[in-house]
Design a protein around this motif. Structure first.
Motif, PDB file in Angstrom:
ATOM      1  N   GLU A  38      45.478 -44.960  40.081  1.00 40.81           N
ATOM      2  CA  GLU A  38      45.245 -46.394  40.090  1.00 40.81           C
ATOM      3  C   GLU A  38      45.669 -47.017  38.762  1.00 40.81           C
ATOM      4  N   MET A  39      46.146 -48.260  38.837  1.00 36.38           N
ATOM      5  CA  MET A  39      46.466 -49.002  37.609  1.00 36.38           C
ATOM      6  C   MET A  39      45.876 -50.403  37.710  1.00 36.38           C
ATOM      7  N   ALA A  40      45.396 -50.917  36.573  1.00 31.78           N
ATOM      8  CA  ALA A  40      44.914 -52.300  36.503  1.00 31.78           C
ATOM      9  C   ALA A  40      45.799 -53.045  35.516  1.00 31.78           C
ATOM     10  N   VAL A  41      46.168 -54.274  35.874  1.00 31.62           N
ATOM     11  CA  VAL A  41      46.959 -55.123  34.980  1.00 31.62           C
ATOM     12  C   VAL A  41      46.290 -56.490  34.946  1.00 31.62           C
ATOM     13  N   ARG A  95      48.188 -66.953  39.205  1.00 31.65           N
ATOM     14  CA  ARG A  95      48.182 -65.993  40.314  1.00 31.65           C
ATOM     15  C   ARG A  95      48.002 -64.593  39.733  1.00 31.65           C
ATOM     16  N   PRO A  96      47.641 -63.626  40.551  1.00 26.29           N
ATOM     17  CA  PRO A  96      47.521 -62.252  40.031  1.00 26.29           C
ATOM     18  C   PRO A  96      48.829 -61.870  39.344  1.00 26.29           C
ATOM     19  N   VAL A  97      48.759 -61.329  38.139  1.00 26.88           N
ATOM     20  CA  VAL A  97      49.975 -61.143  37.330  1.00 26.88           C
ATOM     21  C   VAL A  97      50.988 -60.221  38.029  1.00 26.88           C
ATOM     22  N   LEU A 113      46.029 -56.228  40.365  1.00 27.55           N
ATOM     23  CA  LEU A 113      46.613 -57.284  39.537  1.00 27.55           C
ATOM     24  C   LEU A 113      45.621 -58.431  39.419  1.00 27.55           C
ATOM     25  N   THR A 114      45.193 -58.715  38.173  1.00 26.71           N
ATOM     26  CA  THR A 114      44.111 -59.692  37.973  1.00 26.71           C
ATOM     27  C   THR A 114      44.609 -60.910  37.199  1.00 26.71           C
ATOM     28  N   ASN A 115      44.074 -62.071  37.574  1.00 29.13           N
ATOM     29  CA  ASN A 115      44.481 -63.316  36.909  1.00 29.13           C
ATOM     30  C   ASN A 115      43.381 -63.837  35.983  1.00 29.13           C
ATOM     31  N   ILE A 116      43.590 -65.034  35.470  1.00 32.56           N
ATOM     32  CA  ILE A 116      42.663 -65.608  34.503  1.00 32.56           C
ATOM     33  C   ILE A 116      41.305 -65.968  35.130  1.00 32.56           C
ATOM     34  N   HIS A 117      41.312 -66.142  36.450  1.00 33.20           N
ATOM     35  CA  HIS A 117      40.067 -66.498  37.137  1.00 33.20           C
ATOM     36  C   HIS A 117      39.295 -65.269  37.617  1.00 33.20           C
ATOM     37  N   ASN A 118      39.753 -64.110  37.172  1.00 33.28           N
ATOM     38  CA  ASN A 118      39.121 -62.856  37.552  1.00 33.28           C
ATOM     39  C   ASN A 118      39.298 -62.526  39.031  1.00 33.28           C
ATOM     40  N   TYR A 119      40.350 -63.095  39.624  1.00 36.32           N
ATOM     41  CA  TYR A 119      40.690 -62.730  41.005  1.00 36.32           C
ATOM     42  C   TYR A 119      41.657 -61.553  40.953  1.00 36.32           C
TER      43      TYR A 119
END
Ligand code: THU
Length: 134
Positions: A72-75, A81-83, A105-111
């Motif tokens: 798994e990878m998190a970015v 939008r999700p990066v 892939l996570t954005n500034i809104h924690n989505y």
């Protein structure tokens, strides 16, 4: 190691990004099959093309440490939008990830949007395309 913990690590390393040119910090965290976490942030250069994205820094750290299996990878980045990882990173990911490896892939809104490697880079060029030379 939960996906949330992996995301926390990506957020943490994002603070270390060296981004004097873009002022756009990115953090990545990669979980190996053995349970180790490798983090990366983007590192820029006055000669812009020499810069390296967060994802590749994390992957190269892991590979140079002898890891080759990843789950798994998190970015994360301050995007609406999700990066979306760049094309070069997608190609490097496809070299080392399985088609079902999860990429969060996570954005500034924690989505967070979760995609598999196959979804992120379908029909990718790989060693089998080179036949005997691959
Ligand atoms: N960048 C990353 O590190 N990862 C991505 O997924 C997108 C882009 C970096 C490269 C550069 O340092 C900055 O973000 C702006 O493009």
């Amino acid at each position: 190691m939960s996906s949330q913990e992996l995301l926390d690590k990506a957020r943490e390393i994002k603070e270390k990004a060296y981004v004097p040119y873009s002022e756009f910090p990115v953090g990545a965290a990669l979980l190996s099959q053995s349970g180790k976490i490798y983090t990366g942030c983007n590192i820029e250069n006055a000669a812009y093309p020499v810069s390296c994205c967060a994802e590749r820094v994390a992957i190269f750290k892991a590979i140079s440490d002898g890891e080759s299996d990843f789950t798994e990878m998190a970015v994360v980045a301050d995007t609406e939008r999700p990066v979306p990882p760049c094309g070069s990173c997608r190609q490097v990911m496809s070299e080392f990830f399985n088609s079902d490896t999860k990429i969060n892939l996570t954005n500034i809104h924690n989505y967070t949007k979760t995609v598999t490697m196959e979804e992120l880079l379908p029909f990718s060029f790989n060693s089998s395309d080179m036949g005997d030379r691959g």
